[in-house]
Motif scaffolding. Structure first.
Motif, mmCIF file in Angstrom:
data_model
loop_
_atom_site.group_PDB
_atom_site.id
_atom_site.type_symbol
_atom_site.label_atom_id
_atom_site.label_comp_id
_atom_site.label_asym_id
_atom_site.label_seq_id
_atom_site.Cartn_x
_atom_site.Cartn_y
_atom_site.Cartn_z
ATOM 1 N N THR A 176 -13.403 12.528 -0.098
ATOM 2 C CA THR A 176 -12.542 11.430 -0.550
ATOM 3 C C THR A 176 -13.360 10.171 -0.790
ATOM 4 O OG1 THR A 176 -10.624 12.318 0.639
ATOM 5 C CG2 THR A 176 -10.565 9.984 0.065
ATOM 6 N N SER A 177 -14.280 9.866 0.132
ATOM 7 C CA SER A 177 -15.111 8.668 -0.035
ATOM 8 C C SER A 177 -15.997 8.781 -1.267
ATOM 9 C CB SER A 177 -15.958 8.431 1.216
ATOM 10 O OG SER A 177 -17.003 9.379 1.346
ATOM 11 N N LEU A 178 -16.547 9.974 -1.522
ATOM 12 C CA LEU A 178 -17.395 10.155 -2.702
ATOM 13 C C LEU A 178 -16.591 10.005 -3.983
ATOM 14 C CD1 LEU A 178 -19.551 13.193 -1.478
ATOM 15 C CD2 LEU A 178 -20.215 10.788 -1.542
ATOM 16 N N ASN A 179 -15.373 10.532 -3.978
ATOM 17 C CA ASN A 179 -14.518 10.390 -5.156
ATOM 18 C C ASN A 179 -14.148 8.945 -5.434
ATOM 19 O OD1 ASN A 179 -13.473 12.933 -6.615
ATOM 20 N ND2 ASN A 179 -13.474 13.578 -4.488
ATOM 21 N N LEU A 180 -14.066 8.130 -4.379
ATOM 22 C CA LEU A 180 -13.642 6.745 -4.534
ATOM 23 C C LEU A 180 -14.793 5.791 -4.830
ATOM 24 C CD1 LEU A 180 -10.873 6.465 -1.781
ATOM 25 C CD2 LEU A 180 -10.572 6.249 -4.260
ATOM 26 N N ILE A 181 -16.016 6.316 -4.987
ATOM 27 C CA ILE A 181 -17.122 5.447 -5.409
ATOM 28 C C ILE A 181 -16.724 4.783 -6.726
ATOM 29 C CG2 ILE A 181 -19.495 5.430 -6.264
ATOM 30 C CD1 ILE A 181 -20.106 7.701 -4.304
ATOM 31 N N ILE A 251 -0.701 -2.187 -7.091
ATOM 32 C CA ILE A 251 -0.998 -2.278 -5.651
ATOM 33 C C ILE A 251 -1.863 -1.113 -5.186
ATOM 34 C CG2 ILE A 251 0.047 -2.278 -3.337
ATOM 35 C CD1 ILE A 251 2.468 -3.659 -4.532
ATOM 36 N N VAL A 252 -1.787 0.032 -5.877
ATOM 37 C CA VAL A 252 -2.546 1.193 -5.404
ATOM 38 C C VAL A 252 -4.046 0.984 -5.556
ATOM 39 C CG1 VAL A 252 -0.641 2.757 -5.916
ATOM 40 C CG2 VAL A 252 -2.477 2.468 -7.598
ATOM 41 N N ALA A 253 -4.477 0.070 -6.427
ATOM 42 C CA ALA A 253 -5.913 -0.166 -6.603
ATOM 43 C C ALA A 253 -6.546 -0.715 -5.324
ATOM 44 C CB ALA A 253 -6.164 -1.096 -7.788
ATOM 45 N N PRO A 254 -6.062 -1.838 -4.757
ATOM 46 C CA PRO A 254 -6.650 -2.295 -3.487
ATOM 47 C C PRO A 254 -6.443 -1.308 -2.348
ATOM 48 C CG PRO A 254 -4.725 -3.630 -4.069
ATOM 49 C CD PRO A 254 -5.059 -2.810 -5.262
ATOM 50 N N ILE A 255 -5.327 -0.570 -2.372
ATOM 51 C CA ILE A 255 -5.109 0.446 -1.329
ATOM 52 C C ILE A 255 -6.241 1.469 -1.357
ATOM 53 C CG2 ILE A 255 -3.649 2.409 -0.684
ATOM 54 C CD1 ILE A 255 -1.219 0.735 -1.441
ATOM 55 N N CYS A 256 -6.635 1.896 -2.567
ATOM 56 C CA CYS A 256 -7.689 2.914 -2.676
ATOM 57 C C CYS A 256 -9.024 2.397 -2.152
ATOM 58 C CB CYS A 256 -7.826 3.367 -4.128
ATOM 59 S SG CYS A 256 -6.529 4.509 -4.644
ATOM 60 N N PHE A 257 -9.308 1.128 -2.356
ATOM 61 C CA PHE A 257 -10.590 0.617 -1.880
ATOM 62 C C PHE A 257 -10.564 0.332 -0.377
ATOM 63 C CE2 PHE A 257 -10.814 -0.248 -6.492
ATOM 64 C CZ PHE A 257 -11.827 0.667 -6.742
ATOM 65 N N VAL A 258 -9.373 0.134 0.197
ATOM 66 C CA VAL A 258 -9.251 0.137 1.661
ATOM 67 C C VAL A 258 -9.536 1.535 2.189
ATOM 68 C CG1 VAL A 258 -7.632 -0.098 3.592
ATOM 69 C CG2 VAL A 258 -7.644 -1.810 1.767
ATOM 70 N N LEU A 259 -9.035 2.554 1.495
ATOM 71 C CA LEU A 259 -9.310 3.943 1.896
ATOM 72 C C LEU A 259 -10.807 4.236 1.813
ATOM 73 C CD1 LEU A 259 -6.406 6.035 0.296
ATOM 74 C CD2 LEU A 259 -6.500 4.827 2.476
ATOM 75 N N LEU A 260 -11.479 3.709 0.783
ATOM 76 C CA LEU A 260 -12.922 3.889 0.671
ATOM 77 C C LEU A 260 -13.625 3.305 1.894
ATOM 78 C CD1 LEU A 260 -15.535 4.615 -0.828
ATOM 79 C CD2 LEU A 260 -15.337 2.440 -2.055
ATOM 80 N N ALA A 261 -13.218 2.104 2.309
ATOM 81 C CA ALA A 261 -13.827 1.479 3.488
ATOM 82 C C ALA A 261 -13.571 2.307 4.748
ATOM 83 C CB ALA A 261 -13.283 0.062 3.667
ATOM 84 N N LEU A 262 -12.411 2.939 4.836
ATOM 85 C CA LEU A 262 -12.086 3.756 6.005
ATOM 86 C C LEU A 262 -12.850 5.075 6.018
ATOM 87 C CD1 LEU A 262 -8.199 3.295 6.150
ATOM 88 C CD2 LEU A 262 -9.872 2.387 7.783
#
Length: 296
Positions: A176-181, A251-262
């Motif tokens: 998931t983190s790699l996909n969210l790069i 709103i899903v854009a910032p949510i996805c980058f919070v997921l990247l940080a997690l």
């Protein structure tokens, strides 16, 4: 099969060199076939949830897409991931944002659920298990550990014998983190492009620079990802839509980058960084060898 075999014997999934390519052992121990299903079904199930997030978002925005393809590979996870193919063009940035975002969001939720199950099945042990390759847990795993306490006991994080279901969930979180790069045609790149096509190119180059730095300081594998982003196929296709995505979708854009940080970990594996590898090189001996070759 091998991961569960090791777990039942109090060993880490990757404890010895024999665990890297255990195919001879597998053929000789097919009676343990069912023991491999918890890991395999967990990982493939999470990957399918991720891809169906893309699929249903595509269908919702009128973009034709195939059902997911699972890609087998002789890797430590047994798979190279999963993909869907879009059979028609993405015509709006709103559609691009939805298709790019709902895959990792869906996969993240499934991975967290299975990580909780895996932590419950894991065991606290008195001594640290032998590890051939260690895993560096991302923030979301550390948060789950602090709440759920593997094995139901007071423990030191290094003194936990991880269940294969947890290992599968951890791999899915890494994927998931790699996909969210936020670069190229990765899911994170689609999200950035949907928000701002002009910003996408800048963020892609910055991201590649960050990956190169991380390969030097943390994990050499980031250099491979930086190289992949240079491939022509990673160049983002044009989406001729001047209209930005609106609320509530944006709103899903910032949510996805919070997921990247997690989900992200600067050093997901215990492999050496480029800096550590170069420090071990005997440069004097290498120079003498090169000179001898030149003179010869």
């Amino acid at each position: 099969m091998r991961y569960m075999f090791n777990f039942h014997r109090g060993m880490f999934p990757l404890a010895t060199d024999a665990d890297i390519f255990p195919y001879d052992w597998v053929y000789a121990n097919l009676r343990h076939f069912a023991e491999g299903l918890p890991f395999s079904c967990t990982l493939l199930g999470i990957l399918l949830v991720h891809e169906f997030g893309h699929y249903f978002a595509a269908r919702a925005y009128g973009v034709r897409a195939t059902l997911p393809y699972l890609l087998p590979a002789p890797s430590l996870s047994g798979t190279a991931g999963a993909v869907i193919r879009l059979r028609s063009r993405v015509k709006t940035r709103a559609a691009l944002l939805a298709i790019g975002a709902f895959g990792p969001i869906s996969g993240f939720i499934a991975a967290v659920v299975m990580a909780c199950v895996g932590i419950h099945l894991s065991q606290a042990v008195a001594a640290e298990p032998t590890k051939l390759v260690d895993f560096s847990p991302p923030l979301i795993i550390r948060l789950l550990e602090s709440v759920l306490h593997p094995g139901g006991l007071a423990y030191q994080p290094s003194h936990v014998l991880w269940h294969p279901v947890f290992v599968a969930a951890w791999i899915a979180i890494l994927i998931t983190s790699l996909n969210l790069i936020p670069a190229g045609q990765l899911d994170g790149g689609h999200i950035v492009y949907a928000v701002s096509p002009r910003l996408h190119r800048i963020v892609t180059w910055i991201t590649m620079g960050v990956l190169v730095v991380l390969s030097v300081t943390s994990w050499l594998g980031w250099l491979l990802w930086a190289g992949l982003l240079l491939l022509p196929g990673m160049r983002h296709p044009n989406v001729p839509d001047p209209e930005e995505p609106h609320l509530p979708l944006i709103i899903v854009a910032p949510i996805c980058f919070v997921l990247l940080a997690l989900c992200v970990s600067a050093k997901p594996f215990s492999h050496e960084s480029l800096h550590e590898i170069l420090r071990k090189v005997d440069w004097h001996e290498l120079l003498m060898w090169a000179r001898a070759k030149i003179h010869h």
